[in-house]
Write an enzyme that holds these catalytic residues in place. Structure first.
Site, PDB file in Angstrom:
ATOM      1  N   ASN A  69     -12.583  48.224  -1.729  1.00 21.63           N
ATOM      2  CA  ASN A  69     -11.236  48.384  -2.233  1.00 21.63           C
ATOM      3  C   ASN A  69     -10.308  47.901  -1.135  1.00 21.63           C
ATOM      4  OD1 ASN A  69      -9.011  49.151  -3.606  1.00 21.63           O
ATOM      5  ND2 ASN A  69      -9.379  51.358  -3.502  1.00 21.63           N
ATOM      6  N   GLY A  70      -9.365  47.022  -1.442  1.00 23.34           N
ATOM      7  CA  GLY A  70      -8.448  46.524  -0.414  1.00 23.34           C
ATOM      8  C   GLY A  70      -8.400  45.011  -0.449  1.00 23.34           C
ATOM      9  N   GLU A 126      14.652  55.270 -14.579  1.00 20.62           N
ATOM     10  CA  GLU A 126      13.295  55.808 -14.723  1.00 20.62           C
ATOM     11  C   GLU A 126      12.834  55.692 -16.185  1.00 20.62           C
ATOM     12  OE1 GLU A 126      10.828  56.468 -13.123  1.00 20.62           O
ATOM     13  OE2 GLU A 126       9.650  57.917 -14.231  1.00 20.62           O
ATOM     14  N   LYS A 186       9.592  53.621 -17.580  1.00 21.04           N
ATOM     15  CA  LYS A 186       8.531  54.288 -18.354  1.00 21.04           C
ATOM     16  C   LYS A 186       8.282  53.549 -19.658  1.00 21.04           C
ATOM     17  CE  LYS A 186       7.380  56.402 -16.174  1.00 21.04           C
ATOM     18  NZ  LYS A 186       7.156  56.966 -14.882  1.00 21.04           N
ATOM     19  N   ARG A 201      -7.583  53.591 -11.968  1.00 19.95           N
ATOM     20  CA  ARG A 201      -7.320  52.813 -10.751  1.00 19.95           C
ATOM     21  C   ARG A 201      -7.524  51.314 -10.966  1.00 19.95           C
ATOM     22  NH1 ARG A 201      -7.037  55.655  -5.742  1.00 19.95           N
ATOM     23  NH2 ARG A 201      -7.093  53.579  -4.877  1.00 19.95           N
ATOM     24  N   LYS A 236      -3.195  52.884 -11.302  1.00 22.17           N
ATOM     25  CA  LYS A 236      -2.606  54.004 -10.564  1.00 22.17           C
ATOM     26  C   LYS A 236      -2.876  53.768  -9.087  1.00 22.17           C
ATOM     27  CE  LYS A 236      -1.031  58.319 -11.289  1.00 22.17           C
ATOM     28  NZ  LYS A 236       0.245  58.437 -12.024  1.00 22.17           N
ATOM     29  N   TRP A 245      -9.562  46.206 -10.163  1.00 13.98           N
ATOM     30  CA  TRP A 245      -8.245  45.671 -10.502  1.00 13.98           C
ATOM     31  C   TRP A 245      -8.139  44.381  -9.694  1.00 13.98           C
ATOM     32  CZ3 TRP A 245      -3.681  44.135  -8.185  1.00 13.98           C
ATOM     33  CH2 TRP A 245      -2.553  44.050  -9.007  1.00 13.98           C
ATOM     34  N   HIS A 285      30.723  43.787 -17.292  1.00  8.93           N
ATOM     35  CA  HIS A 285      30.676  42.726 -16.278  1.00  8.93           C
ATOM     36  C   HIS A 285      29.500  41.789 -16.505  1.00  8.93           C
ATOM     37  CE1 HIS A 285      33.951  44.661 -14.183  1.00  8.93           C
ATOM     38  NE2 HIS A 285      33.339  45.811 -14.465  1.00  8.93           N
ATOM     39  N   CYS A 334      -8.449  49.732  -7.750  1.00 10.28           N
ATOM     40  CA  CYS A 334      -9.909  49.734  -7.769  1.00 10.28           C
ATOM     41  C   CYS A 334     -10.416  51.150  -7.499  1.00 10.28           C
ATOM     42  CB  CYS A 334     -10.543  48.804  -6.752  1.00 10.28           C
ATOM     43  SG  CYS A 334     -10.003  47.120  -6.888  1.00 10.28           S
ATOM     44  N   GLU A 350       6.619  49.994 -19.122  1.00  6.55           N
ATOM     45  CA  GLU A 350       5.244  49.925 -18.606  1.00  6.55           C
ATOM     46  C   GLU A 350       4.199  50.332 -19.637  1.00  6.55           C
ATOM     47  OE1 GLU A 350       4.029  52.540 -15.285  1.00  6.55           O
ATOM     48  OE2 GLU A 350       5.733  53.804 -15.783  1.00  6.55           O
TER      49      GLU A 350
HETATM   50  C1  F6R Z   1       5.444  54.391 -12.807  1.00  4.47           C
HETATM   51  C2  F6R Z   1       4.595  54.670 -11.682  1.00  4.47           C
HETATM   52  C3  F6R Z   1       4.736  53.823 -10.462  1.00  4.47           C
HETATM   53  C4  F6R Z   1       4.545  54.678  -9.199  1.00  4.47           C
HETATM   54  C5  F6R Z   1       4.533  53.781  -7.953  1.00  4.47           C
HETATM   55  C6  F6R Z   1       4.406  54.589  -6.675  1.00  4.47           C
HETATM   56  O1  F6R Z   1       5.204  55.272 -13.857  1.00  4.47           O
HETATM   57  O2  F6R Z   1       3.774  55.546 -11.719  1.00  4.47           O
HETATM   58  O3  F6R Z   1       5.953  53.166 -10.442  1.00  4.47           O
HETATM   59  O4  F6R Z   1       5.568  55.617  -9.123  1.00  4.47           O
HETATM   60  O5  F6R Z   1       3.471  52.886  -8.036  1.00  4.47           O
HETATM   61  O6  F6R Z   1       3.222  55.322  -6.651  1.00  4.47           O
HETATM   62  P1  F6R Z   1       3.036  56.538  -5.666  1.00  4.47           P
HETATM   63  O7  F6R Z   1       3.991  57.599  -6.087  1.00  4.47           O
HETATM   64  O8  F6R Z   1       1.616  56.956  -5.809  1.00  4.47           O
HETATM   65  O9  F6R Z   1       3.364  56.022  -4.297  1.00  4.47           O
END
Ligand code: F6R
Length: 615
Positions: free
Chosen positions: A100-101, A490, A494, A27, A610, A74, A513, A2, A497
């Site tokens: 937010n929260g 990783e 990527k 966000r 994010k 969100w 396995h 949010c 997502e």
């Molecule tokens: C994936 C991604 C997330 C963040 C995770 C932690 O591309 O961005 O997996 O890495 O939510 O976020 P931070 O680093 O802000 O704690």
């Protein structure tokens, strides 16, 4: 999660609020809303969907108020809908609130309020808050300047959970109150105006001067003042922090998407993260740290704790610290760590990695580690973020604001920072001469890394072509061994997502396995091979999938027979310790181009946001 924006000043608030929301959409983006104080009282407008739905509302132009609050959501409690969108008002329409929260005790509070005659119109936990403020406001007997503040404070004292709140009240048309607990909120100081935001980048085009709030500090804002109070409502002083990010670093510029811009910013981000910490002929320096040889020798364990991409950085960190410093190192996902009674004590160093510095589980894991007596070190990208304010020590990546939901430049900068940390620990431990030679060559490798990253970005055209071949697929597999397996993880995250293609990563040797049962004709297998000690083994594993019909993409800096693979992407050679910084780049690009081929919103993938500030 949010986005929160607020404005109080002389200008019309609504365009500033909408502009802030657009910058904060990363966000959360399932509904948005705005409240201003008009001559006639509070006015609230909201809608489901993206912020553009809000600014397309014809009535929005009629808002003339110079004080306002706004929110992009969100969803946590209640589906995305106009009713559940913020701001929320109390039954008497005296207060308007964005939140937010999560209010964990909202059922109890809702019952209390219902018993006192309040009615609820949404499924959100937030709607409790304006009504609770109203409930306490009505109990006030003194009609003084602090009545509004006291009601907010009493309401906040009843809330369990996390919150960042902006509150306006029709009886106080020149004020706004803000407060936070375990959820981010900053105040930007302008000239005769104040800006409020959950994230600094949204306000960078207006100001670089920010007040950073601690938990349960209350702020009463007017257009030319900000009065700060502690939880006993005693006035406190706050210093202004200058944030040296420039406004253009939070804009897309000539790039189509933030993610692409951020991928291309990696050479600069890495150069700035290295800064002056590394020089060829001197020891690696961290002026923020004062670990001694005795302290490091006495450690029973180092823990890396983080979520998602940041946790993958911890995996690279484990390899470096165990090999360079010989200190046992564990990596844990923050949401697991905090509930599994981790074996930590005062001889444990817990390192928390977080781009945003606000991730709720990482923050909670940090607090737990402190309670257990461990020393805590934060690695983040955001100065003054919650995690840095809790940790004993903080060191920063200098990647600049990362706006795209999928993390790219934060990951590579974090791996660089962890590499430097491992070198710093190893040098402090004064290990053997042989180690010194290794550390010196690693420092040299780090210094030339930005150029090699630049070179690696040239793989973009080949990768784009490969994306065209795979974008319709349902499953993709990533394989690697050792450090390359951490990159496989990783790369798989990527891709899934932002392209919504199911993908999985495995240690290449583990294939037989179980997972090999999933390999059939034309399935795509992507493998990373940067470790000369392991490359032959991995090639054998890839031959096994080729014989079962897989098509293959290899990212490597090793001498391998390329004929058997569908595509081989060559990246520059570097030390295995830091090879994830180069080998991930083609795979970030692959995720990006695959998402583009599918016509998806790369920067705002579905269901994600994010900075995950709820558990
Ligand atoms: C994936 C991604 C997330 C963040 C995770 C932690 O591309 O961005 O997996 O890495 O939510 O976020 P931070 O680093 O802000 O704690």
């Amino acid at each position: 999660m949010c986005g929160i924006v607020g404005y109080i000043g002389n200008k019309k608030a609504s365009p500033i609020l909408i502009n802030g929301l657009l910058k904060l959409e990363y966000r959360g983006y399932d509904s948005a809303g705005i409240s201003t104080i008009e001559k006639t009282g509070l006015s609230t407008m909201k809608d489901k969907g993206r912020v553009k739905n809000l600014y397309n509302l014809p009535e929005i132009d009629n808002l003339e108020g110079t004080i306002g609050i706004a929110h992009t959501r969100w969803a946590t409690h209640g589906k995305p809908s106009k009713e559940n969108a913020h701001p929320h008002m109390d039954n008497t329409k005296t207060f308007s609130v964005v939140h937010n929260g999560i209010v964990e005790n909202f059922n109890e509070l809702k019952k209390l309020l219902c018993d006192n005659g309040y009615t609820f119109y949404s499924q959100t936990d937030t709607e409790i808050i304006p009504n609770l403020i109203d409930y306490y406001y009505k109990k006030e007997t003194d009609n003084d300047d602090l009545k509004f503040l006291r009601a907010v404070k009493n309401a906040c004292n009843s809330l369990k959970g996390s919150f960042a709140l902006e509150i306006i009240c029709k009886d106080y048309p020149d004020n706004m109150i803000v407060v936070r607990k375990d959820s981010p909120l900053v105040i930007g100081k302008g000239n005769g105006e104040n800006y409020i935001s959950s994230d600094i980048p949204a306000m960078l085009s207006y100001t670089k001067e920010f007040y950073l709030l601690n938990d349960l500090e209350y702020v009463v804002l007017s257009k030319d003042d900000a009065k700060f109070y502690n939880n006993n409502l005693e006035p406190i002083n706050k210093e202004i922090k200058l944030i040296d990010w420039n406004a253009s670093s939070a804009e897309k510029g000539e790039f189509e998407d933030y993610m692409l811009k951020e991928i291309y910013e990696q050479p600069k981000a890495i150069r700035e993260t290295i800064g002056s910490r590394i020089n060829k002929n001197s020891k690696c320096e961290f002026e923020e740290l004062n670990f001694t040889k005795d302290y490091l020798q006495g450690l029973n364990k180092i823990y890396f704790v983080a979520c998602g991409t940041a946790m993958h950085v911890g995996l690279a960190g484990k390899d470096m610290i165990e090999k360079l410093c010989k200190i046992p190192t564990e990596v844990d996902i923050a949401s697991e760590f905090r509930y599994r009674d981790p074996l930590i004590d005062e001889k444990t160093l817990c390192i928390f990695i977080s781009q945003s510095g606000e991730t709720a589980d990482t923050l909670a894991a940090l607090k737990l580690s402190k309670e257990c007596g461990a020393k805590t070190l934060a690695i983040t990208n955001v100065i003054g973020s919650s995690i840095t304010r809790e940790a004993d020590y903080s060191i920063y990546t200098h990647a600049g604001p990362e706006i795209a939901v999928a993390s790219t430049k934060a990951y590579t900068s974090q791996v660089v920072l962890v590499a430097m940390l491992a070198i710093y620990f190893a040098e402090t431990l004064e290990l053997s001469a042989e180690k010194t030679t290794l550390l010196n060559s690693l420092k040299e490798e780090l210094l030339v890394l930005p150029k090699k990253v630049q070179k690696t970005l040239e793989t973009s055209t080949e990768i784009k072509n490969f994306a065209k071949r795979i974008y319709k697929e349902k499953d993709i597999f990533f394989l690697g061994r050792g450090i390359d397996e951490t990159v496989a993880k990783e790369a798989s995250l990527k891709l899934k997502e932002i392209s919504y293609i199911h993908s999985d990563s495995y240690p290449a040797g583990e294939l037989k396995h179980g997972p090999i049962a999933l390999i059939e004709n034309d399935v795509t297998v992507i493998s990373i091979m940067t470790d000369h000690k392991l490359v032959k083994k991995t090639v054998s594993n890839i031959q096994e999938v080729i014989s079962r019909g897989a098509k293959t993409l290899i990212v490597t800096n090793q001498q391998i027979d390329t004929d058997m693979f569908d595509m081989v992407i060559r990246i520059p050679e570097t030390s295995t310790f830091i090879s994830p910084i180069l080998s991930i780049i083609p795979l970030q690009l692959l995720a990006y181009f695959t998402s583009k081929e599918k016509g998806l919103d790369v920067d705002k993938p579905r269901n994600l946001a994010k900075s995950v500030t709820v558990e």
